[in-house]
Design a protein around this motif. Structure first.
Motif, PDB file in Angstrom:
ATOM      1  N   PRO A 132      -3.694 -21.613  82.356  1.00 15.10           N
ATOM      2  CA  PRO A 132      -3.976 -21.344  80.946  1.00 15.10           C
ATOM      3  C   PRO A 132      -4.638 -19.980  80.720  1.00 15.10           C
ATOM      4  CG  PRO A 132      -4.551 -23.601  81.474  1.00 15.10           C
ATOM      5  CD  PRO A 132      -4.230 -22.904  82.784  1.00 15.10           C
ATOM      6  N   HIS A 133      -5.431 -19.519  81.700  1.00 15.96           N
ATOM      7  CA  HIS A 133      -6.152 -18.255  81.558  1.00 15.96           C
ATOM      8  C   HIS A 133      -5.962 -17.398  82.803  1.00 15.96           C
ATOM      9  CE1 HIS A 133      -8.025 -19.875  77.981  1.00 15.96           C
ATOM     10  NE2 HIS A 133      -8.234 -20.977  78.664  1.00 15.96           N
ATOM     11  N   ARG A 134      -6.012 -16.068  82.634  1.00 15.80           N
ATOM     12  CA  ARG A 134      -5.706 -15.143  83.723  1.00 15.80           C
ATOM     13  C   ARG A 134      -6.663 -15.238  84.904  1.00 15.80           C
ATOM     14  NH1 ARG A 134      -7.564  -9.917  80.357  1.00 15.80           N
ATOM     15  NH2 ARG A 134      -9.760 -10.155  80.807  1.00 15.80           N
ATOM     16  N   ALA A 135      -7.946 -15.486  84.655  1.00 13.77           N
ATOM     17  CA  ALA A 135      -8.907 -15.515  85.764  1.00 13.77           C
ATOM     18  C   ALA A 135      -8.516 -16.570  86.796  1.00 13.77           C
ATOM     19  CB  ALA A 135     -10.324 -15.759  85.244  1.00 13.77           C
ATOM     20  N   ASP A 136      -8.121 -17.752  86.333  1.00 10.72           N
ATOM     21  CA  ASP A 136      -7.704 -18.803  87.258  1.00 10.72           C
ATOM     22  C   ASP A 136      -6.418 -18.441  87.981  1.00 10.72           C
ATOM     23  OD1 ASP A 136      -9.899 -20.352  86.696  1.00 10.72           O
ATOM     24  OD2 ASP A 136      -8.837 -21.794  85.437  1.00 10.72           O
ATOM     25  N   ALA A 137      -5.472 -17.835  87.270  1.00  5.82           N
ATOM     26  CA  ALA A 137      -4.208 -17.447  87.898  1.00  5.82           C
ATOM     27  C   ALA A 137      -4.443 -16.395  88.986  1.00  5.82           C
ATOM     28  CB  ALA A 137      -3.226 -16.928  86.845  1.00  5.82           C
ATOM     29  N   PHE A 138      -5.298 -15.401  88.699  1.00  6.60           N
ATOM     30  CA  PHE A 138      -5.601 -14.367  89.698  1.00  6.60           C
ATOM     31  C   PHE A 138      -6.352 -14.957  90.898  1.00  6.60           C
ATOM     32  CE2 PHE A 138      -4.895 -11.023  86.441  1.00  6.60           C
ATOM     33  CZ  PHE A 138      -4.124 -10.147  87.198  1.00  6.60           C
ATOM     34  N   ALA A 139      -7.383 -15.750  90.639  1.00  8.43           N
ATOM     35  CA  ALA A 139      -8.187 -16.317  91.731  1.00  8.43           C
ATOM     36  C   ALA A 139      -7.335 -17.199  92.632  1.00  8.43           C
ATOM     37  CB  ALA A 139      -9.371 -17.096  91.163  1.00  8.43           C
ATOM     38  N   ALA A 140      -6.522 -18.049  92.042  1.00  4.56           N
ATOM     39  CA  ALA A 140      -5.680 -18.941  92.840  1.00  4.56           C
ATOM     40  C   ALA A 140      -4.669 -18.147  93.667  1.00  4.56           C
ATOM     41  CB  ALA A 140      -4.964 -19.938  91.933  1.00  4.56           C
ATOM     42  N   ALA A 141      -4.097 -17.107  93.086  1.00  7.94           N
ATOM     43  CA  ALA A 141      -3.138 -16.281  93.829  1.00  7.94           C
ATOM     44  C   ALA A 141      -3.823 -15.603  95.016  1.00  7.94           C
ATOM     45  CB  ALA A 141      -2.500 -15.244  92.903  1.00  7.94           C
ATOM     46  N   GLU A 142      -5.019 -15.066  94.796  1.00 11.13           N
ATOM     47  CA  GLU A 142      -5.753 -14.429  95.900  1.00 11.13           C
ATOM     48  C   GLU A 142      -6.111 -15.434  96.990  1.00 11.13           C
ATOM     49  OE1 GLU A 142      -8.375 -10.822  95.239  1.00 11.13           O
ATOM     50  OE2 GLU A 142      -8.708 -12.041  93.432  1.00 11.13           O
ATOM     51  N   PHE A 143      -6.543 -16.612  96.591  1.00 12.98           N
ATOM     52  CA  PHE A 143      -6.864 -17.682  97.533  1.00 12.98           C
ATOM     53  C   PHE A 143      -5.636 -18.007  98.390  1.00 12.98           C
ATOM     54  CE2 PHE A 143      -6.636 -22.344  98.194  1.00 12.98           C
ATOM     55  CZ  PHE A 143      -7.726 -22.525  99.026  1.00 12.98           C
ATOM     56  N   LEU A 144      -4.487 -18.167  97.750  1.00 10.86           N
ATOM     57  CA  LEU A 144      -3.265 -18.495  98.487  1.00 10.86           C
ATOM     58  C   LEU A 144      -2.848 -17.362  99.415  1.00 10.86           C
ATOM     59  CD1 LEU A 144      -1.292 -20.277  95.644  1.00 10.86           C
ATOM     60  CD2 LEU A 144      -2.193 -21.332  97.735  1.00 10.86           C
ATOM     61  N   MET A 145      -2.965 -16.124  98.958  1.00 18.36           N
ATOM     62  CA  MET A 145      -2.604 -14.987  99.810  1.00 18.36           C
ATOM     63  C   MET A 145      -3.524 -14.894 101.023  1.00 18.36           C
ATOM     64  SD  MET A 145      -1.533 -12.135  96.959  1.00 18.36           S
ATOM     65  CE  MET A 145      -3.116 -12.195  96.151  1.00 18.36           C
ATOM     66  N   ASP A 146      -4.833 -15.100 100.807  1.00 13.99           N
ATOM     67  CA  ASP A 146      -5.770 -15.065 101.929  1.00 13.99           C
ATOM     68  C   ASP A 146      -5.460 -16.162 102.934  1.00 13.99           C
ATOM     69  OD1 ASP A 146      -7.119 -12.870 100.938  1.00 13.99           O
ATOM     70  OD2 ASP A 146      -8.758 -14.044 100.059  1.00 13.99           O
ATOM     71  N   TYR A 147      -5.122 -17.353 102.443  1.00 12.07           N
ATOM     72  CA  TYR A 147      -4.763 -18.453 103.330  1.00 12.07           C
ATOM     73  C   TYR A 147      -3.500 -18.106 104.121  1.00 12.07           C
ATOM     74  CZ  TYR A 147      -2.777 -22.707 105.085  1.00 12.07           C
ATOM     75  OH  TYR A 147      -2.209 -23.633 105.913  1.00 12.07           O
ATOM     76  N   LEU A 148      -2.470 -17.634 103.432  1.00 12.50           N
ATOM     77  CA  LEU A 148      -1.210 -17.319 104.108  1.00 12.50           C
ATOM     78  C   LEU A 148      -1.401 -16.251 105.173  1.00 12.50           C
ATOM     79  CD1 LEU A 148       1.183 -17.379 101.047  1.00 12.50           C
ATOM     80  CD2 LEU A 148       1.224 -18.962 102.982  1.00 12.50           C
ATOM     81  N   LYS A 149      -2.246 -15.293 104.906  1.00 15.68           N
ATOM     82  CA  LYS A 149      -2.487 -14.195 105.851  1.00 15.68           C
ATOM     83  C   LYS A 149      -3.228 -14.675 107.108  1.00 15.68           C
ATOM     84  CE  LYS A 149      -2.678  -9.739 106.783  1.00 15.68           C
ATOM     85  NZ  LYS A 149      -1.526  -8.973 107.130  1.00 15.68           N
ATOM     86  N   SER A 150      -4.147 -15.619 106.942  1.00 11.80           N
ATOM     87  CA  SER A 150      -5.033 -15.987 108.051  1.00 11.80           C
ATOM     88  C   SER A 150      -4.826 -17.368 108.656  1.00 11.80           C
ATOM     89  CB  SER A 150      -6.489 -15.907 107.585  1.00 11.80           C
ATOM     90  OG  SER A 150      -6.778 -14.610 107.173  1.00 11.80           O
ATOM     91  N   ARG A 151      -4.349 -18.318 107.872  1.00 14.52           N
ATOM     92  CA  ARG A 151      -4.339 -19.691 108.354  1.00 14.52           C
ATOM     93  C   ARG A 151      -2.983 -20.383 108.399  1.00 14.52           C
ATOM     94  NH1 ARG A 151      -8.537 -18.455 110.041  1.00 14.52           N
ATOM     95  NH2 ARG A 151     -10.568 -19.395 109.731  1.00 14.52           N
ATOM     96  N   ALA A 152      -2.017 -19.875 107.656  1.00 16.51           N
ATOM     97  CA  ALA A 152      -0.700 -20.520 107.671  1.00 16.51           C
ATOM     98  C   ALA A 152      -0.127 -20.431 109.080  1.00 16.51           C
ATOM     99  CB  ALA A 152       0.222 -19.848 106.667  1.00 16.51           C
TER     100      ALA A 152
END
Length: 146
Positions: free
Chosen positions: A98-118
């Motif tokens: 619904p709001h950009r802050a959540d969309a940005f934070a979630a995207a960064e969280f997913l990218m950090d996970y994919l880079k380090s833990r996937a």
């Protein structure tokens, strides 16, 4: 929510357009595409290995966590495996909220996970031979903020 682990290339524009067209109740869509880097000009390619089934399950679990933590309307993760050339898209993340802050934070969280833990194993292929890509301290540090 869609998770795809695939060998074939994907059309970033088409994926973002398709994702955006189907979301309802979102005020923001954030997308990120990672490319195979050739920082020194010596990379001929990269090989990415994974365990089918296990990798998708692990990524789905972290996407579900992102959806609940940031009240996402939808999320998309595509990650390639196999042999890729420099400049090719290796992965993409899209989040809708619904709001950009959540969309940005979630995207960064997913990218950090994919880079380090996937559960992917990456081998760089270059003029000087082959080398497995090791974890970087900066990538590990990025996870600590979550």
């Amino acid at each position: 929510m869609r998770v795809a682990v695939q060998s074939q290339p994907f059309d970033v524009g088409a994926e973002v357009s398709g994702f955006t067209a189907k979301v309802r109740g979102a005020g923001a869509v954030v997308s990120f595409t990672g490319l195979v880097r050739d920082e020194g000009g010596n990379l001929s390619g990269m090989e990415i290995e994974h365990y089918p089934g296990m990798t998708e399950k692990a990524i789905r679990g972290i996407v579900e966590e992102a959806v609940s933590r940031w009240s996402l309307v939808d999320a998309l993760v595509i990650h390639r495996h196999g042999k890729l050339a420099p400049g090719e898209a290796i992965m993409m993340v899209a989040t809708a909220a619904p709001h950009r802050a959540d969309a940005f934070a979630a995207a960064e969280f997913l990218m950090d996970y994919l880079k380090s833990r996937a559960p992917f194993w990456k081998k760089e292929l270059g003029v000087g031979g082959e080398a497995w890509v090791a974890a970087k301290d900066a990538d590990e540090d990025a996870l600590k903020r979550w």
